[in-house]
Design a protein around this motif. Structure first.
Motif, PDB file in Angstrom:
ATOM      1  N   SER A  98       0.842  -1.196   0.000  1.00 13.14           N
ATOM      2  CA  SER A  98       0.000   0.000   0.000  1.00 13.14           C
ATOM      3  C   SER A  98       0.875   1.243   0.000  1.00 13.14           C
ATOM      4  CB  SER A  98      -0.977  -0.008   1.176  1.00 13.14           C
ATOM      5  OG  SER A  98      -0.305   0.009   2.406  1.00 13.14           O
ATOM      6  N   ASN A 130       1.209   3.694  -3.273  1.00 14.06           N
ATOM      7  CA  ASN A 130       0.857   5.079  -2.967  1.00 14.06           C
ATOM      8  C   ASN A 130       1.949   6.040  -3.438  1.00 14.06           C
ATOM      9  OD1 ASN A 130      -1.180   6.553  -1.896  1.00 14.06           O
ATOM     10  ND2 ASN A 130      -0.735   6.062   0.219  1.00 14.06           N
ATOM     11  N   GLN A 168       1.950   6.234  -7.181  1.00 12.00           N
ATOM     12  CA  GLN A 168       0.810   7.031  -7.648  1.00 12.00           C
ATOM     13  C   GLN A 168       1.082   8.521  -7.474  1.00 12.00           C
ATOM     14  OE1 GLN A 168      -1.693   8.762  -5.452  1.00 12.00           O
ATOM     15  NE2 GLN A 168      -2.440   9.595  -7.359  1.00 12.00           N
ATOM     16  N   THR A 219      -1.296   9.701 -11.371  1.00 13.99           N
ATOM     17  CA  THR A 219      -2.444   9.021 -11.963  1.00 13.99           C
ATOM     18  C   THR A 219      -2.658   7.677 -11.290  1.00 13.99           C
ATOM     19  OG1 THR A 219      -3.319   7.995 -13.980  1.00 13.99           O
ATOM     20  CG2 THR A 219      -0.938   8.218 -13.841  1.00 13.99           C
ATOM     21  N   GLN A 220      -3.896   7.394 -10.910  1.00 14.63           N
ATOM     22  CA  GLN A 220      -4.181   6.141 -10.221  1.00 14.63           C
ATOM     23  C   GLN A 220      -4.218   4.937 -11.164  1.00 14.63           C
ATOM     24  OE1 GLN A 220      -6.388   8.850  -9.406  1.00 14.63           O
ATOM     25  NE2 GLN A 220      -6.127   9.102  -7.213  1.00 14.63           N
ATOM     26  N   LEU A 257      -6.043  -1.492  -6.788  1.00 14.06           N
ATOM     27  CA  LEU A 257      -6.883  -0.289  -6.845  1.00 14.06           C
ATOM     28  C   LEU A 257      -7.169   0.235  -5.441  1.00 14.06           C
ATOM     29  CD1 LEU A 257      -9.476  -1.215  -9.623  1.00 14.06           C
ATOM     30  CD2 LEU A 257      -7.928   0.750  -9.660  1.00 14.06           C
ATOM     31  N   ALA A 258      -7.455  -0.677  -4.512  1.00 15.38           N
ATOM     32  CA  ALA A 258      -7.726  -0.257  -3.141  1.00 15.38           C
ATOM     33  C   ALA A 258      -6.500   0.395  -2.514  1.00 15.38           C
ATOM     34  CB  ALA A 258      -8.179  -1.453  -2.303  1.00 15.38           C
ATOM     35  N   VAL A 266      -4.293   2.110  -3.999  1.00 19.45           N
ATOM     36  CA  VAL A 266      -4.091   3.422  -4.615  1.00 19.45           C
ATOM     37  C   VAL A 266      -5.173   4.414  -4.200  1.00 19.45           C
ATOM     38  CG1 VAL A 266      -4.026   4.615  -6.847  1.00 19.45           C
ATOM     39  CG2 VAL A 266      -2.786   2.482  -6.554  1.00 19.45           C
ATOM     40  N   TYR A 267      -6.414   3.960  -4.129  1.00 17.46           N
ATOM     41  CA  TYR A 267      -7.521   4.870  -3.829  1.00 17.46           C
ATOM     42  C   TYR A 267      -7.832   4.979  -2.327  1.00 17.46           C
ATOM     43  CZ  TYR A 267      -8.787   5.412  -8.749  1.00 17.46           C
ATOM     44  OH  TYR A 267      -8.781   5.734 -10.080  1.00 17.46           O
ATOM     45  N   ALA A 268      -7.881   3.846  -1.630  1.00 16.10           N
ATOM     46  CA  ALA A 268      -8.361   3.862  -0.249  1.00 16.10           C
ATOM     47  C   ALA A 268      -7.266   4.079   0.791  1.00 16.10           C
ATOM     48  CB  ALA A 268      -9.100   2.561   0.057  1.00 16.10           C
ATOM     49  N   ARG A 323      -6.352   7.601   2.020  1.00 19.71           N
ATOM     50  CA  ARG A 323      -7.411   8.284   2.760  1.00 19.71           C
ATOM     51  C   ARG A 323      -7.639   7.659   4.141  1.00 19.71           C
ATOM     52  NH1 ARG A 323      -7.751   8.377  -2.480  1.00 19.71           N
ATOM     53  NH2 ARG A 323      -8.492  10.189  -3.593  1.00 19.71           N
TER      54      ARG A 323
END
Length: 147
Positions: free
Chosen positions: A20, A24, A27, A32-33, A84-85, A87-89, A92
């Motif tokens: 993660s 991260n 990214q 870009t994700q 994807l998780a 990179v996106y979650a 945050r």
């Protein structure tokens, strides 16, 4: 030998937390994700091909490929969901909560797979101890999210 498998699994857990962070950082550098996910996937494919060649493994036969259950081909898609998780979650949520959620959700799903013997796993009944362990993990996630 069993201890080696335990250490290997624990190492995979450590790589989950590290991944993660690495995804991260990539990214952020790329801005870009989705391209990050694509690049991570290309690196994964490249390394796995090199390992297969280095180990001297042969390509599976057409018969072996045809005999694989349809759902066994979805592993790559499931891997993409994980990346994807990350990179996106994970940016945050933070690494602690992100990994706690992954481990806890994985454990609950695994207990269901074990209980019913789905996806080729041997049946391991979800008795009181296993369910209590999962509940404690869920409580742990709640504590991590609060504090």
């Amino acid at each position: 030998m069993y201890l080696l498998f335990i250490l290997f699994a624990a190492g995979a857990g450590i790589t989950s937390a590290l991944q993660s962070g690495t995804n991260n950082a990539l990214q952020k550098a790329l801005g870009t994700q989705l391209w990050t996910v694509s690049i991570v996937s290309v690196v994964t494919l490249s390394v796995s091909l090199l390992l297969s060649l280095a180990a001297g493994e042969r390509l599976p036969s057409g018969q072996a490929i045809a005999q694989a259950p349809w759902w066994s081909w979805t592993g790559g898609v499931l891997g993409i969901v994980f990346v994807l998780a990350t990179v996106y979650a994970s940016p945050r949520l933070g690494a602690g909560l992100f990994v706690a959620l992954i481990v806890t959700a994985s454990t609950v799903a695994a207990l269901v797979l074990d209980h019913f013997g789905w996806m080729g796993f041997e049946v391991h009944q979800a008795g009181f101890g296993r369910i209590a362990g999962a509940v404690l993990m869920i409580l742990g996630v709640a504590l991590i999210s609060i504090f």
